[in-house]
Design an enzyme around this catalytic site. Sequence first.
Site, PDB file in Angstrom:
ATOM      1  N   ASP A 283       0.866  -1.189   0.000  1.00  0.00           N
ATOM      2  CA  ASP A 283       0.000   0.000   0.000  1.00  0.00           C
ATOM      3  C   ASP A 283       0.905   1.243   0.000  1.00  0.00           C
ATOM      4  OD1 ASP A 283      -1.875   1.934   0.394  1.00  0.00           O
ATOM      5  OD2 ASP A 283      -2.716   1.077   2.236  1.00  0.00           O
TER       6      ASP A 283
ATOM      7  N   ASP B  95      -3.174   2.441  -5.856  1.00  0.00           N
ATOM      8  CA  ASP B  95      -2.026   2.480  -4.945  1.00  0.00           C
ATOM      9  C   ASP B  95      -1.835   1.208  -4.126  1.00  0.00           C
ATOM     10  OD1 ASP B  95      -4.358   2.905  -3.624  1.00  0.00           O
ATOM     11  OD2 ASP B  95      -3.614   4.455  -2.296  1.00  0.00           O
ATOM     12  N   GLU B  96      -2.628   0.187  -4.413  1.00  0.00           N
ATOM     13  CA  GLU B  96      -2.497  -1.038  -3.636  1.00  0.00           C
ATOM     14  C   GLU B  96      -2.393  -2.235  -4.571  1.00  0.00           C
ATOM     15  OE1 GLU B  96      -5.437  -1.556  -0.532  1.00  0.00           O
ATOM     16  OE2 GLU B  96      -5.744   0.600  -0.389  1.00  0.00           O
TER      17      GLU B  96
END
Lengths: 83, 422
Positions: free
Chosen positions: B17, B114-115
């Site tokens: 993350d 973003d993960e």
Amino acid sequence: MFNKKIVSVTAKFLTTGYIMPLIIHYSDDKDYFIDKVYSCKNCASLKVGGIGKRYDIRIGNKRTFLYLEDSIWFVEEKMESNN
Amino acid sequence: MFCMIVGVVMRIIFHSDLNNFYASVECLYNPSIRNDAVVVVGDAEKRHGIVLAKNGLAKKYGIKTGDTIWEAQQKCPTKLTKVVARFDLYRKVSKIVKDIYREYSDRVESFGIDEAWIDVSERVSNFEDAYNLAEEIRKRIITEVGLTVSIGVSFNKIFAKLGSDLKKPNAVSVITPTNFKQVVWPLKCEDLLMVGHSTKAKLIKNNIKTIGDIARAGKNFLKQILGKNGEKLFDFATGKECSEVQKVGQHDEIKSIGNSTTCARNLTNINEVRAVLYVLAESVANRMREVNLWASCVAVSFKTEQLETFERQQKLDYPTNLAEVIGHVALDLFKCNYNWEYQIRSLGVRVLNLCDEPLQYNIFNDAQTILKKDKLERIVDSLRGRFGYGVIRRACILKDDMLVDLNPQDASHKIHPKSFIY
């Protein structure tokens, strides 16, 4: 303080795909010939902001970095401090 | 080489993350704001002016994602740096990071921009090596991309995701089959993926406060109070979740297609709602045709000026991908379910129950008319593809350019987290 100075560069495209920078055209009347490239790594520039290939180079007797982000070359230009 | 536990092949999965992603990218590209409280906001002129992301300093002032710019300003009156989101840049940086992950595994599954989950079972055989590998990735991302990342290391996707939330920013956390009861079970129930407001409320009502409580409640009891989701939550809490990390390039099954927009100004009457709903319906229908899907359920969602949100859905008699039908049903749903107590701030149209079987012709529908409309809408798609979105528009949306000045097909702002269980 540093400034992100976008520069034009003369480079040689090797048959391996490697891009070898040769001359930095810093301004209209100032060219810097690159004497040696020590390494080329993926790296972020925390000083001026950017992500790309970082060339560790020598110009004369000075070591510095030259970055290639997408197809834009830039250097971390030192700014005169007013203080 | 796989990690073995009690004779069973065990996977090792990372969940990575990127910390405060949008704000961190902005701070990276503009070092002069690095020590400020920074919020990344949407376009205020189009009334998308809410906080999309904030850095650690802004967080300290209590600024939250979803706050309006005005609220953020109130919380940090001295020096708040606001930057307008640059999604193209975020996508570029996200790709660089995910390319790094792909050097370690061919199973890298994105969960939003973003993960990502990374299955490294074929690369490391125990949690000590896994920790070292996660550290290597974390350090590479700092050096090569200039961003910090939190990585959770575990034996399934759920605990890996929980792990990445345990220590922030810039850390690696490991949850193993032997320590998960100590590490995970004391956490609050809402820390578990899929536990939102309403599920949390039901759990709390039944005195289930922690993830450990969920595990101890038993599958049957959870099923009674939460239905099918209860069974899933039980598996999550007990470490039995076993969905795979998808391979790079593997496409997800599409479960719904939708578009929504916050209007340039509040909507005050049904004609304005009709105009916006039809723009959205056209976009949804176009996207369905692109992937050859038909839907047998339409949902409309709306948010009032008081920020109350509603969603209503209706099943169709037969599957469709016609904008006219979707728009009509969405409008009917809206009319039947809203009494105009407040003005409308945003609208959304979504289709679900998707299938790849086109219309089943029967005596109750006029197949010829439907085929004609289908042909017409495909011609409109083709015109827009060649000459741009604005080349042809429905009459009902021509009245107010400001309201319908949106191109839902513009991909520049579309960043959808995907479903994670297949």
